[in-house]
Design a protein around this motif. Structure first.
Motif: not given
Length: 163
Positions: A57-64, A66-75, A155-159
């Motif tokens: 369970l990931s926050t927006a701050a953490g979404s890029t 571990y979450n992203f590495s297991v194919r989770g969405p970027i928030l 901006e980094r999270i968006l990019n």
């Protein structure tokens, strides 16, 4: 500013503990046996039995991370949402996770925990031999994010979504 996630954990020995996470709360199998986990959202069973290596369970701050590495969405930062992402799910086969409002309470129940041991982690703090985990955003704690104005985290999270 952001609110951290809180996990309240019950272990096989009957002890309870709590920890905070800025990025994510994860449950991971401790052995070579796949974890069997029931998932409840606001006390309603949403997944009766997830067979997997784990779930987070990931926050927006953490979404890029571990979450992203297991194919989770970027928030995007400021999104009032949490990402619920399975790690190497075996069943249900096509379940890829969910985006949840940040007001939810998520309960993870470890099925067959003696045979299929699971650990729970709040960022870097780990608890082993878990029976259940309650996870939710702690609205009583507000953290202020500091970052370089020339290198906006938003901006980094968006990019990151266009790479």
């Amino acid at each position: 500013s952001l609110n951290p996630l809180r996990m309240d954990v019950q272990t096989e020995s009957g002890t309870g503990t709590s920890a905070l996470a800025i990025n994510e709360i994860s449950l991971l199998r401790q052995t070579n046996q796949a974890a069997h986990i029931r998932i409840l959202v606001n006390d309603i069973v949403k997944v009766e039995e997830l067979i997997c290596d784990g779930i987070l369970l990931s926050t927006a701050a953490g979404s890029t991370a571990y979450n992203f590495s297991v194919r989770g969405p970027i928030l995007p930062l400021g999104t009032d949402a949490l990402a619920l992402t399975p790690i190497s799910p075996f069943r249900p086969r096509r379940w890829n996770g969910a985006i949840l409002p940040n007001s939810v309470h998520v309960r993870f129940e470890v099925l067959d925990y003696y045979k299929r041991a699971v650990s729970a982690t709040a960022d870097a703090y780990e608890v082993r031999d878990v029976v259940s985990v309650e996870a939710y955003e702690d609205k009583n704690i507000v953290l202020k994010l500091l970052f370089d104005p020339d290198h906006s985290l938003e901006e980094r999270i968006l990019n990151e979504q266009f790479r």
